[in-house]
Motif scaffolding. Structure first.
Motif, PDB file in Angstrom:
ATOM      1  N   ILE A   1       0.862  -1.177   0.000  1.00 53.14           N
ATOM      2  CA  ILE A   1       0.000   0.000   0.000  1.00 53.14           C
ATOM      3  C   ILE A   1       0.900   1.229   0.000  1.00 53.14           C
ATOM      4  CG2 ILE A   1      -1.690   1.314   1.342  1.00 53.14           C
ATOM      5  CD1 ILE A   1      -2.810  -1.333   2.316  1.00 53.14           C
ATOM      6  N   GLY A   2       0.732   2.082  -0.987  1.00 55.96           N
ATOM      7  CA  GLY A   2       1.648   3.199  -1.180  1.00 55.96           C
ATOM      8  C   GLY A   2       1.755   4.142  -0.011  1.00 55.96           C
ATOM      9  N   THR A   3       0.696   4.317   0.726  1.00 52.25           N
ATOM     10  CA  THR A   3       0.729   5.251   1.850  1.00 52.25           C
ATOM     11  C   THR A   3       1.371   4.671   3.106  1.00 52.25           C
ATOM     12  OG1 THR A   3      -1.527   4.537   2.421  1.00 52.25           O
ATOM     13  CG2 THR A   3      -1.286   6.541   1.071  1.00 52.25           C
ATOM     14  N   GLU A   4       1.636   3.369   3.111  1.00 50.52           N
ATOM     15  CA  GLU A   4       2.244   2.747   4.291  1.00 50.52           C
ATOM     16  C   GLU A   4       3.548   2.025   3.970  1.00 50.52           C
ATOM     17  OE1 GLU A   4      -0.124   0.920   7.346  1.00 50.52           O
ATOM     18  OE2 GLU A   4      -1.966   1.463   6.306  1.00 50.52           O
ATOM     19  N   GLY A   5       3.591   1.282   2.877  1.00 45.80           N
ATOM     20  CA  GLY A   5       4.798   0.556   2.522  1.00 45.80           C
ATOM     21  C   GLY A   5       5.104  -0.568   3.488  1.00 45.80           C
ATOM     22  N   ALA A   6       6.395  -0.923   3.573  1.00 47.10           N
ATOM     23  CA  ALA A   6       6.839  -1.980   4.475  1.00 47.10           C
ATOM     24  C   ALA A   6       7.108  -1.363   5.836  1.00 47.10           C
ATOM     25  CB  ALA A   6       8.098  -2.647   3.931  1.00 47.10           C
ATOM     26  N   GLY A   7       6.391  -1.812   6.850  1.00 50.79           N
ATOM     27  CA  GLY A   7       6.441  -1.155   8.142  1.00 50.79           C
ATOM     28  C   GLY A   7       7.383  -1.792   9.132  1.00 50.79           C
ATOM     29  N   GLU A   8       7.754  -1.012  10.137  1.00 52.86           N
ATOM     30  CA  GLU A   8       8.649  -1.497  11.184  1.00 52.86           C
ATOM     31  C   GLU A   8       8.051  -2.696  11.911  1.00 52.86           C
ATOM     32  OE1 GLU A   8      10.716   0.198  15.299  1.00 52.86           O
ATOM     33  OE2 GLU A   8       9.218   1.389  14.228  1.00 52.86           O
ATOM     34  N   VAL A   9       6.747  -2.631  12.213  1.00 51.24           N
ATOM     35  CA  VAL A   9       6.086  -3.702  12.939  1.00 51.24           C
ATOM     36  C   VAL A   9       4.982  -4.363  12.128  1.00 51.24           C
ATOM     37  CG1 VAL A   9       4.720  -4.259  15.009  1.00 51.24           C
ATOM     38  CG2 VAL A   9       6.622  -2.648  15.162  1.00 51.24           C
ATOM     39  N   GLN A  10       4.365  -3.611  11.203  1.00 48.33           N
ATOM     40  CA  GLN A  10       3.323  -4.226  10.395  1.00 48.33           C
ATOM     41  C   GLN A  10       3.396  -3.734   8.961  1.00 48.33           C
ATOM     42  OE1 GLN A  10      -0.412  -3.057  12.285  1.00 48.33           O
ATOM     43  NE2 GLN A  10      -0.659  -1.444  10.760  1.00 48.33           N
ATOM     44  N   THR A  11       3.035  -4.631   8.047  1.00 47.99           N
ATOM     45  CA  THR A  11       3.048  -4.331   6.618  1.00 47.99           C
ATOM     46  C   THR A  11       1.721  -4.758   6.015  1.00 47.99           C
ATOM     47  OG1 THR A  11       5.456  -4.630   6.442  1.00 47.99           O
ATOM     48  CG2 THR A  11       4.172  -4.844   4.413  1.00 47.99           C
ATOM     49  N   PRO A  12       0.882  -3.798   5.611  1.00 47.06           N
ATOM     50  CA  PRO A  12      -0.384  -4.158   4.974  1.00 47.06           C
ATOM     51  C   PRO A  12      -0.201  -4.378   3.476  1.00 47.06           C
ATOM     52  CG  PRO A  12      -0.298  -1.798   5.334  1.00 47.06           C
ATOM     53  CD  PRO A  12       0.981  -2.353   5.868  1.00 47.06           C
ATOM     54  N   LEU A  13      -0.911  -5.357   2.935  1.00 46.85           N
ATOM     55  CA  LEU A  13      -0.860  -5.663   1.511  1.00 46.85           C
ATOM     56  C   LEU A  13      -2.266  -5.678   0.947  1.00 46.85           C
ATOM     57  CD1 LEU A  13       1.630  -8.693   1.539  1.00 46.85           C
ATOM     58  CD2 LEU A  13       2.177  -6.292   1.077  1.00 46.85           C
ATOM     59  N   THR A  14      -2.385  -5.254  -0.310  1.00 49.44           N
ATOM     60  CA  THR A  14      -3.657  -5.370  -1.017  1.00 49.44           C
ATOM     61  C   THR A  14      -3.632  -6.604  -1.904  1.00 49.44           C
ATOM     62  OG1 THR A  14      -2.901  -4.001  -2.875  1.00 49.44           O
ATOM     63  CG2 THR A  14      -3.947  -2.864  -1.031  1.00 49.44           C
ATOM     64  N   GLY A  15      -4.812  -6.961  -2.428  1.00 44.59           N
ATOM     65  CA  GLY A  15      -4.920  -8.167  -3.249  1.00 44.59           C
ATOM     66  C   GLY A  15      -4.918  -9.418  -2.408  1.00 44.59           C
ATOM     67  N   ALA A  16      -5.377  -9.295  -1.153  1.00 40.85           N
ATOM     68  CA  ALA A  16      -5.215 -10.376  -0.185  1.00 40.85           C
ATOM     69  C   ALA A  16      -6.537 -10.953   0.303  1.00 40.85           C
ATOM     70  CB  ALA A  16      -4.404  -9.859   1.002  1.00 40.85           C
ATOM     71  N   ALA A  17      -7.570 -10.955  -0.548  1.00 40.63           N
ATOM     72  CA  ALA A  17      -8.886 -11.425  -0.098  1.00 40.63           C
ATOM     73  C   ALA A  17      -8.865 -12.880   0.352  1.00 40.63           C
ATOM     74  CB  ALA A  17      -9.903 -11.241  -1.219  1.00 40.63           C
ATOM     75  N   HIS A  18      -7.931 -13.673  -0.204  1.00 40.36           N
ATOM     76  CA  HIS A  18      -7.886 -15.092   0.111  1.00 40.36           C
ATOM     77  C   HIS A  18      -7.060 -15.408   1.354  1.00 40.36           C
ATOM     78  CE1 HIS A  18      -4.589 -13.821  -2.370  1.00 40.36           C
ATOM     79  NE2 HIS A  18      -3.919 -14.925  -2.128  1.00 40.36           N
ATOM     80  N   LEU A  19      -6.396 -14.403   1.949  1.00 37.98           N
ATOM     81  CA  LEU A  19      -5.545 -14.663   3.104  1.00 37.98           C
ATOM     82  C   LEU A  19      -6.349 -14.627   4.404  1.00 37.98           C
ATOM     83  CD1 LEU A  19      -2.306 -12.653   2.240  1.00 37.98           C
ATOM     84  CD2 LEU A  19      -2.719 -15.101   2.002  1.00 37.98           C
ATOM     85  N   ARG A  20      -5.905 -15.452   5.352  1.00 33.35           N
ATOM     86  CA  ARG A  20      -6.552 -15.543   6.645  1.00 33.35           C
ATOM     87  C   ARG A  20      -5.504 -15.354   7.743  1.00 33.35           C
ATOM     88  NH1 ARG A  20      -9.776 -14.983   3.468  1.00 33.35           N
ATOM     89  NH2 ARG A  20     -11.617 -16.240   2.933  1.00 33.35           N
ATOM     90  N   ILE A  21      -5.978 -15.098   8.956  1.00 33.59           N
ATOM     91  CA  ILE A  21      -5.078 -14.949  10.088  1.00 33.59           C
ATOM     92  C   ILE A  21      -4.184 -16.186  10.208  1.00 33.59           C
ATOM     93  CG2 ILE A  21      -4.921 -14.617  12.592  1.00 33.59           C
ATOM     94  CD1 ILE A  21      -6.130 -12.240  11.065  1.00 33.59           C
ATOM     95  N   GLY A  22      -2.897 -15.957  10.349  1.00 34.32           N
ATOM     96  CA  GLY A  22      -1.940 -17.053  10.489  1.00 34.32           C
ATOM     97  C   GLY A  22      -1.328 -17.537   9.199  1.00 34.32           C
TER      98      GLY A  22
END
Length: 395
Positions: free
Chosen positions: A331-352
């Protein structure tokens, strides 16, 4: 469960590390060995010195150097990025370590000066008379003769333009000969010359303008390097080392008869910065995995960790790249984060679930992990420490 199929190049790593908790780093040993063999092929019989900064894991250094040197070429020697690192490696059995950069570590220089094994095994890099003064003062005696190699600027200059990195102030044959003569007169053993054409080795073939610049640069440094080597030889006699190149410029360097060895390291791991070279193709071998810890919105998954930004000019090319599952993006407004990294295109992903990434630069990833999971072609996993895992950080 997360898009890693049996045909994925990640599949073996994914299966072999299924019982481990991310974040984790994993190395495909088959791909690493294939890359090592391809580097040897490209070098055409010229020995390859391994760049430790692009590896930062002793087990990998030993794996590559263990293949040995034959009449058809191979790996021999290490190019170190720190004198403290070089001393550590020699104490553990390494020999023939060339410093890739000048050093101002007084305690390490004093240790070098006091130990004949270190002095015989390690070659210092210089590009300035002031460095000779510094080294001699730190060693504290005139009675030893440290081995030194001259770093000669390999950038391309067209009028006011400087194309390449800012390294050595030594550029002309006359400047190199003058430094060599001064070093020899002051009790140093001048054993080599190095030229690193970063504007060829480290620059992807992204467009025709870049390719033209690289071609012009190869021609220019080829002419100038020969003159530099002859000028230095005329002062100090035969040289043991004429070092050049990197993963991206092996063929350019080995095309010069004056070159006795090339340096390479990044080509073993094949980070994303090497994806756009036209002259060769290497297989990604080093990856890291992160876990999904939340799904804050439809199509978005947030991962734990991930802010492993590579050195160099800040920008998208220095950010890790998600490679499995397919279709994920930062996500352009966040990028790769120190503690968390959000990604788009991830509808099929689940916790874990896991997401696998590639790093932008090679050995720098090992500064983020204390161990690497090495997986062979049979899926057998071996855990090896990185420099960090051995309690070492050399800057």
């Amino acid at each position: 469960m997360d898009g890693v199929t049996e045909t994925s190049p990640i599949a073996g790593l994914h299966a072999a590390t299924a019982d481990l908790e991310p974040p984790l780093a994993a190395l495909d040993l088959t791909a690493l060995r294939a890359n090592a063999a391809d580097l040897v092929r490209r070098a055409g019989g010229v020995p390859i010195r391994v760049a430790s900064k692009s590896v930062r894991c002793r087990a990998v250094l030993e794996e590559v150097l263990g293949t040995g040197l034959t009449a058809d070429g191979g790996f021999a020697g290490i190019m170190s990025y720190s004198l403290a690192e070089a001393i550590w490696l020699v104490r553990l059995g390494a020999r023939d370590v060339l410093l890739g950069y000048p050093v101002t570590d007084r305690s390490a220089l004093a240790e070098l000066g006091a130990d004949p094994v270190l002095r015989d095994s390690i070659t210092l890099m210089i590009d300035d008379i002031a460095q000779l003064d510094f080294i001699r003062a730190a060693i504290g005696t005139e009675s030893v003769q440290p081995r030194v190699c001259l770093d000669v600027d390999a950038s391309l200059r067209i009028g006011p333009l400087h194309l390449g990195v800012r390294r050595s102030p030594v550029r002309t044959p006359e400047e190199a000969a003058r430094l060599a003569e001064t070093a020899q007169r002051r009790g140093f053993e001048v054993v080599g010359v190095m030229t690193y054409e970063a504007q060829i080795a480290g620059l992807p073939d992204s467009n025709i303008a870049v390719r033209l610049v690289k071609k012009a640069s190869a021609a220019e440094i080829g002419r100038r390097r020969g003159a530099v080597v002859e000028a230095v030889r005329s002062v100090v006699g035969p040289l043991q080392i004429v070092n050049s190149g990197g993963t991206g410029s092996i063929e350019v360097s080995t095309g010069d008869a004056a070159v006795t060895e090339v340096t390479a390291g990044s080509g073993l791991y094949a980070p994303t910065l090497f994806d756009d070279y036209r002259a060769f193709s290497i297989q990604p071998s080093l990856f890291f995995a992160l876990s999904v810890v939340r799904t804050p919105a439809m199509g978005i998954a947030t991962l734990f960790g991930g802010g492993y930004i590579a050195s160099g000019p800040a920008g998208a090319s220095r950010v890790p790249k998600p490679v499995w599952p397919l279709g994920l993006r930062m996500i352009g407004t966040e990028g790769a984060g120190e503690v968390q990294t959000p990604l788009t295109g991830a509808a099929h992903l689940r916790i874990g679930d896991r997401v696998w990434f590639r790093h932008a630069k090679a050995g720098e990833l090992c500064e983020r992990f204390d161990r690497v999971q090495v997986v062979d072609g049979e899926g057998v996993r071996t855990t090896v420490p990185t420099y960090r895992g051995e309690g070492k950080c050399f800057g």
